[in-house]
Design a protein around this motif. Structure first.
Motif, short mmCIF file in Angstrom:
data_model
loop_
_atom_site.label_atom_id
_atom_site.label_comp_id
_atom_site.label_asym_id
_atom_site.label_seq_id
_atom_site.Cartn_x
_atom_site.Cartn_y
_atom_site.Cartn_z
N MET A 70 28.34 37.44 47.14
CA MET A 70 29.13 36.91 46.04
C MET A 70 30.44 36.33 46.56
N ASN A 71 30.96 35.35 45.85
CA ASN A 71 32.27 34.77 46.14
C ASN A 71 33.28 35.33 45.14
N ILE A 72 34.26 36.07 45.63
CA ILE A 72 35.24 36.73 44.77
C ILE A 72 36.60 36.09 44.99
N GLY A 73 37.18 35.51 43.94
CA GLY A 73 38.48 34.88 44.05
C GLY A 73 39.61 35.89 43.88
N TYR A 74 40.73 35.60 44.54
CA TYR A 74 41.90 36.49 44.42
C TYR A 74 43.18 35.65 44.44
N ALA A 75 44.09 35.97 43.51
CA ALA A 75 45.38 35.29 43.42
C ALA A 75 46.47 36.35 43.37
N ARG A 76 47.64 36.00 43.93
CA ARG A 76 48.73 36.99 43.97
C ARG A 76 50.08 36.30 44.07
N GLY A 77 51.09 36.93 43.49
CA GLY A 77 52.46 36.47 43.69
C GLY A 77 52.83 35.28 42.83
N ASN A 78 53.55 34.34 43.44
CA ASN A 78 54.04 33.17 42.71
C ASN A 78 52.94 32.15 42.45
N LYS A 79 53.20 31.27 41.50
CA LYS A 79 52.33 30.13 41.21
C LYS A 79 50.89 30.57 40.93
N LEU A 80 50.74 31.58 40.08
CA LEU A 80 49.40 32.06 39.77
C LEU A 80 48.56 30.98 39.10
N ASN A 81 49.18 30.22 38.19
CA ASN A 81 48.43 29.16 37.51
C ASN A 81 47.92 28.11 38.49
N GLN A 82 48.76 27.77 39.45
CA GLN A 82 48.35 26.81 40.47
C GLN A 82 47.19 27.36 41.30
N GLN A 83 47.27 28.64 41.62
CA GLN A 83 46.19 29.27 42.38
C GLN A 83 44.90 29.30 41.57
N PHE A 84 45.02 29.60 40.28
CA PHE A 84 43.83 29.62 39.42
C PHE A 84 43.17 28.25 39.37
N ASP A 85 44.00 27.20 39.30
CA ASP A 85 43.44 25.84 39.26
C ASP A 85 42.63 25.55 40.51
N VAL A 86 43.15 25.97 41.66
CA VAL A 86 42.44 25.75 42.92
C VAL A 86 41.17 26.59 42.97
N LEU A 87 41.28 27.84 42.57
CA LEU A 87 40.13 28.75 42.64
C LEU A 87 39.01 28.32 41.69
N GLU A 88 39.39 27.84 40.52
CA GLU A 88 38.38 27.48 39.53
C GLU A 88 37.59 26.24 39.93
N SER A 89 38.09 25.51 40.92
CA SER A 89 37.34 24.35 41.42
C SER A 89 36.23 24.78 42.38
N TYR A 90 36.21 26.07 42.71
CA TYR A 90 35.21 26.61 43.64
C TYR A 90 34.28 27.52 42.85
N GLU A 91 33.05 27.60 43.27
CA GLU A 91 32.07 28.42 42.55
C GLU A 91 32.31 29.90 42.86
N LEU A 92 32.82 30.62 41.87
CA LEU A 92 33.16 32.03 42.05
C LEU A 92 32.39 32.90 41.06
N ASP A 93 32.14 34.13 41.47
CA ASP A 93 31.48 35.09 40.59
C ASP A 93 32.49 35.89 39.77
N GLU A 94 33.70 36.04 40.31
CA GLU A 94 34.74 36.80 39.61
C GLU A 94 36.09 36.47 40.23
N ILE A 95 37.16 36.59 39.44
CA ILE A 95 38.52 36.34 39.93
C ILE A 95 39.39 37.55 39.59
N PHE A 96 40.16 38.01 40.58
CA PHE A 96 41.12 39.09 40.39
C PHE A 96 42.51 38.56 40.74
N SER A 97 43.54 39.18 40.17
CA SER A 97 44.90 38.71 40.46
C SER A 97 45.91 39.84 40.33
#
Length: 235
Positions: free
Chosen positions: A1-28
């Motif tokens: 599985m591909n698991i996305g992770y975001a942390r710290g500053n610019k979470l929205n920017q990180q989410f935008d980048v992560l959502e362009s990739y095929e992920l099974d789940e995202i944690f932050s």
């Protein structure tokens, strides 16, 4: 599985980048401290509980983990112990071993504080800048290296292969590749400009209607750009 992770500053920017990739789940986590990775109540720990050996941790930037390369080395070792892979979406595709080699090289060079600042030290003691590795450099050895890497890129060789052959960090080859793409795009736009002028002149021989000339010019330019950029993306 591909698991996305975001942390710290610019979470929205990180989410935008992560959502362009095929992920099974995202944690932050919104905690900026590196200690969050040891916090049992953090989303990162829940991510580890969710993953299995062979899964892949996907992050937007390397800075999501840390800007300290020593901490990054420790983090990579922990991922390896857990049998997890890592994908950094805004960096060249490297394995954990590749990242470890890059960061180990950085740790042996006191003048470098971050993996993104890697440069080849052609002459010890001489200050190297970003301009050292460009088409306009005055350093003969750096100019030869730049030219060789450029030809390798034209030959569609992989970044890691070029870096290994030339004995330079992958980050340096990657930056040269980005410059090459910008130069290529500039050439394409210049060609479109001259072809547009030529199209207008040719159209004038068949019609005096300015509207028809404009339409033909626009259509020709769009077709040329579309075909050229499509070929570039396929490469």
């Amino acid at each position: 599985m591909n698991i996305g992770y975001a942390r710290g500053n610019k979470l929205n920017q990180q989410f935008d980048v992560l959502e362009s990739y095929e992920l099974d789940e995202i944690f932050s986590d919104d905690n900026h401290s590196y200690d969050v990775f040891q916090d049992p109540d953090s989303d990162y720990q829940r991510l580890l509980d969710y993953t299995e050996p062979g899964d892949c941790l996907v992050i937007a930037f390397l800075e999501v983990i840390s800007r300290d390369y020593q901490q990054l080395l420790v983090f990579f070792n922990e991922l390896e112990d857990l049998e997890l892979d890592l994908i950094v979406l805004t960096s060249p595709e490297l394995t954990l071993n590749d990242w470890r080699e890059v960061l180990s090289w950085v740790s042996r060079n006191d003048q470098l504080l971050h993996p993104r600042l890697i440069k080849l030290n052609l002459k010890p003691g001489k200050k190297q800048t970003k301009e050292t590795y460009s088409v306009f450099t005055r350093n003969a050895e750096a100019k030869r290296l730049y030219r060789d890497v450029m030809w390798q890129l034209v030959g569609k060789n992989k970044l890691r292969t070029i870096a290994k052959q030339k004995g330079v960090p992958v980050e340096t080859v990657y930056r040269i590749q980005q410059e090459f793409k910008r130069v290529k795009l500039a050439v394409i736009l210049a060609m479109c400009f001259f072809l547009t002028i030529a199209t207008i002149k040719i159209t004038e021989n068949f019609s005096d209607n300015i509207l028809i000339q404009i339409v033909v010019c626009v259509v020709s330019t769009v077709v040329i750009l579309y075909n050229t950029l499509s070929d570039s993306e396929q490469q």
